[in-house]
Design an enzyme around this catalytic site. Structure first.
Site, PDB file in Angstrom:
ATOM      1  CE  LYS A 253      -0.540   2.383   3.489  1.00 63.04           C
ATOM      2  NZ  LYS A 253       0.310   2.723   4.463  1.00 63.04           N
TER       3      LYS A 253
ATOM      4  CG  ASP B 223      -2.798   0.618   6.936  1.00 64.60           C
ATOM      5  OD1 ASP B 223      -3.634   0.170   7.911  1.00 64.60           O
ATOM      6  OD2 ASP B 223      -2.144   2.234   6.713  1.00 64.60           O
TER       7      ASP B 223
HETATM    8  O1  C5P Z   1      -4.396   1.252  13.083  1.00 67.86           O
HETATM    9  P1  C5P Z   1      -3.042   0.942  12.885  1.00 67.86           P
HETATM   10  O2  C5P Z   1      -2.817  -0.177  13.721  1.00 67.86           O
HETATM   11  O3  C5P Z   1      -2.874   0.985  12.043  1.00 67.86           O
HETATM   12  O4  C5P Z   1      -1.906   2.355  13.518  1.00 67.86           O
HETATM   13  C1  C5P Z   1      -1.367   2.383  14.575  1.00 67.86           C
HETATM   14  C2  C5P Z   1      -1.070   3.519  15.420  1.00 67.86           C
HETATM   15  O5  C5P Z   1      -0.988   4.738  14.772  1.00 67.86           O
HETATM   16  C3  C5P Z   1      -2.212   3.631  15.735  1.00 67.86           C
HETATM   17  O6  C5P Z   1      -1.671   2.752  17.282  1.00 67.86           O
HETATM   18  C4  C5P Z   1      -2.209   5.124  16.573  1.00 67.86           C
HETATM   19  O7  C5P Z   1      -1.231   5.340  17.173  1.00 67.86           O
HETATM   20  C5  C5P Z   1      -1.067   5.536  15.327  1.00 67.86           C
HETATM   21  N1  C5P Z   1      -2.457   5.717  14.035  1.00 67.86           N
HETATM   22  C6  C5P Z   1      -2.905   7.310  14.618  1.00 67.86           C
HETATM   23  N2  C5P Z   1      -3.853   7.807  13.439  1.00 67.86           N
HETATM   24  C7  C5P Z   1      -3.789   7.355  12.533  1.00 67.86           C
HETATM   25  C8  C5P Z   1      -3.096   5.169  12.202  1.00 67.86           C
HETATM   26  C9  C5P Z   1      -2.763   5.211  12.997  1.00 67.86           C
HETATM   27  O8  C5P Z   1      -2.803   8.133  15.695  1.00 67.86           O
HETATM   28  N3  C5P Z   1      -5.345   7.859  11.552  1.00 67.86           N
END
Ligand code: C5P
Length: 282
Positions: A10, A141
């Protein structure tokens, strides 16, 4: 029966951070595309649940038994149980061709591929909306990786609208083989909850006007990223280059796959320890 799903890299061609919500997640406006290099998730029925890993980056996966593919299985199993039918156990094989913690989806793309594969394997009837909600529980994502088509992604990643883009054919992906922690990179932006940040994407067709707002905090944590972007910018035929996601992978776009291959060969010769791949956008 055995099903196999490709979990394509991605690429955030744009990643504008527009603010931080009260719950700590960051609001974003992103243009996402997918590249021709992929992990491969294979699923088959088994006596008990297991995960085998293969491929060049299998050794970099966490050894604590957590894996986004198994998380996807557990989540879908829980959802099915609530509807009165638990999933039977499966064995997964994850061919890890993409660097781990590298800003190209990796774990999210694998989780999305596992969801798609399990729905096919068990012939589950689940609405697109339910599947999207499960995907979002696995990561911000994962919904866009479920769709695996060029999209504009807003909210914290849960609003995904496919978009037809005329993009250059070739892409080079370069990673210095140093992991960048997504939560740490977001945290280094130093935004307070409720604080707004940069402007949203103004023109969805003007690639030059896009940015990745996580570049500065990622470079602060992994200074080699600056060298990686530099290596792409200085190739003679680069149309555009930028970091993807929270890094450390950077991409360069090229008019043709041949141009991308020439640039990739030059970068790989100068930096033999870097991960360098020339491919096309899907
Ligand atoms: O959602 P995911 O596990 O991929 O994201 C990892 C971390 O990145 C989240 O726990 C958060 O700290 C941060 N994040 C964020 N805002 C987003 C996506 C991710 O703050 N839109």
């Amino acid at each position: 029966m055995l099903v196999s799903e490709q979990a394509h890299a991605k690429i955030n061609l744009a990643l504008h951070i527009t603010g931080r919500r009260a719950d700590g997640y960051h609001e974003l406006d992103s243009i996402v595309a997918f590249a021709g290099v992929a992990d491969v998730v294979t699923i088959a029925p088994a006596e008990s649940e297991s995960l085998n890993t293969t491929g060049p980056f299998a050794g970099d996966l966490p050894r604590d038994g957590t894996n986004s593919v198994l998380s996807a299985w557990r989540l879908l199993d829980g959802f099915s149980r609530q509807r009165g039918a638990a999933l039977t156990p499966v064995k997964f094989n994850l061919e890890k061709n993409l660097p781990v913690a590298s800003g190209v989806g990796g774990g999210s793309a694998d989780a999305a591929a596992a969801l798609r594969g399990l729905v096919r394997l068990f012939d589950l009837s689940i609405s697109g909306q339910d599947l999207n909600e499960l995907a979002l529980q696995l990561g911000a994502d994962v919904p866009v990786c479920l769709l695996q088509k060029s999209s504009r992604m807003t909210g914290i990643g849960e609003i995904v609208e496919p978009i037809a883009l005329e993009l250059p054919e070739g892409i080079v992906l370069v990673n210095p083989r140093i992991p960048a922690s997504t939560p740490k990179v977001f945290e280094s932006l130093n935004l307070q909850c409720g604080q707004s940040h940069g402007a949203a994407i103004g023109n969805v067709y003007d690639i030059e006007s896009w940015r990745n707002d996580l570049t500065a905090p990622a470079v602060a944590l992994v200074p080699e990223i600056a060298d990686v972007v530099g290596s792409l910018i200085f190739q003679p035929d680069t149309v555009c280059s930028r970091m993807s996601g929270s890094g450390a992978t950077c991409f360069g776009l090229f008019a043709s796959l041949e141009n991308a291959q020439i640039a990739a060969a030059a970068i790989a010769e100068k930096h033999p320890h870097w991960w360098v791949v020339a491919t096309t956008l899907l």
